[in-house]
Design an enzyme around this catalytic site. Sequence first.
Site, PDB file in Angstrom:
ATOM      1  N   ARG A   1       8.714 -92.093  95.892  1.00 56.41           N
ATOM      2  CA  ARG A   1       8.549 -92.161  94.429  1.00 56.41           C
ATOM      3  C   ARG A   1       9.883 -91.827  93.791  1.00 56.41           C
ATOM      4  NH1 ARG A   1       3.814 -89.577  90.868  1.00 56.41           N
ATOM      5  NH2 ARG A   1       2.855 -91.435  91.738  1.00 56.41           N
TER       6      ARG A   1
ATOM      7  N   ARG B   1      -1.581 -86.170  93.266  1.00 54.01           N
ATOM      8  CA  ARG B   1      -2.460 -87.052  94.032  1.00 54.01           C
ATOM      9  C   ARG B   1      -1.721 -87.931  95.017  1.00 54.01           C
ATOM     10  NH1 ARG B   1      -4.942 -85.814  89.952  1.00 54.01           N
ATOM     11  NH2 ARG B   1      -2.905 -86.106  89.056  1.00 54.01           N
ATOM     12  N   THR B   2      -0.714 -88.647  94.531  1.00 54.74           N
ATOM     13  CA  THR B   2      -0.132 -89.681  95.389  1.00 54.74           C
ATOM     14  C   THR B   2       0.503 -89.045  96.625  1.00 54.74           C
ATOM     15  OG1 THR B   2       0.237 -90.998  93.421  1.00 54.74           O
ATOM     16  CG2 THR B   2       1.393 -91.688  95.399  1.00 54.74           C
TER      17      THR B   2
ATOM     18  N   LYS C   1      22.936 -83.264  95.498  1.00 58.32           N
ATOM     19  CA  LYS C   1      24.368 -83.198  95.851  1.00 58.32           C
ATOM     20  C   LYS C   1      25.056 -84.531  95.600  1.00 58.32           C
ATOM     21  CE  LYS C   1      23.425 -80.102  99.766  1.00 58.32           C
ATOM     22  NZ  LYS C   1      23.472 -80.053 101.237  1.00 58.32           N
TER      23      LYS C   1
ATOM     24  N   HIS D   1       3.254 -99.508  90.831  1.00 61.30           N
ATOM     25  CA  HIS D   1       2.624 -98.437  91.604  1.00 61.30           C
ATOM     26  C   HIS D   1       1.553 -99.083  92.497  1.00 61.30           C
ATOM     27  CE1 HIS D   1       1.089 -94.672  92.842  1.00 61.30           C
ATOM     28  NE2 HIS D   1       0.984 -94.046  91.676  1.00 61.30           N
TER      29      HIS D   1
END
Length: 304
Positions: A101, A51-52, A80, A129
């Site tokens: 995120r 969703r986000t 890396k 959030h």
Amino acid sequence: MRHLLSPLDLSVEETNELLDLARDISKNPDKYSHKCEGKKIATCFYEPSTRTRLSFESAMLNLGGSVIGFSSANSSSASKGESVSDTIRVISCFADICAMRHPKEGAPMVAASKSSIPVINAGDGGHQHPTQTLTDLMTIRELRGSLDNFTIGLCGDLKFGRTVHSLIKELSRYTGIKFVLISPPELRVPDVIRDETLKANNIEFTEVERLEDVIPELDILYMTRVQKERFFNEEDYLRMKDFYILDAAKMAMAKPDMYVLHPLPRVNEISTEVDDDPRAAYFKQVQYGVYVRMALILTLLGLN
Ligand code: NCD
């Protein structure tokens, strides 16, 4: 330049303006469909999301802009060994705004300190959030007509659930809100939220274990998933995962206008038989999430 790292980065007044803008967008989408032409959003997701990430991308596309990004740490140079500080300096050369995120609490804040473009925290570990909170606010406001004077039950994983932490912080700025915190003892809200947000602001709250005991008094029930990925051992997760299951029998005990919200994804905590109940608002909530992210992009880019 503004970032959104915590819901408190916007004042109550700015939040209400953003929600008004989101409402106007929902009513007149065509008015906004070219606002971000020539602009790019980078979605930098070091943790899974459906969703986000897709709602940020959809929000930017709806505004006429375009999207770049990655959807897992494995497909970025993090694999890396590149630091978030270096990655954001690079992304700043490619995009106008970034939604990030990350599994580490505070990573988007570190990125913001080195960034020359606005950074939006799209979820950092078990911490915050803020864009889910804006989504939750729009949902509550559209359904109830106001963000004051109601009783909200937050149920499930209140310890690791970042959406819960951000929502409590945000709602503590409105008046007449009573919190009922429903969780097993092991998954109660962190002390810092109880002490520095609830107690420090003299906000009325209770902590209980059984949903059945309190469901009749709620105006909003905010269900959450037990956050499997934040548990230290599988055994604890398995013991806790089906602690709450909202079903038709429990809904029958609730007020006729008690709305059910959930940030999603749902696992077992809401039985699918509840989906057809007119009080189930969790899929509507997803749609509001696109409007608030459109409003947020416009606001942070100064295009509102
Ligand atoms: C939430 C999250 O990522 O914290 N999901 C979302 O963004 N809608 C809730 C969850 O994963 O349980």
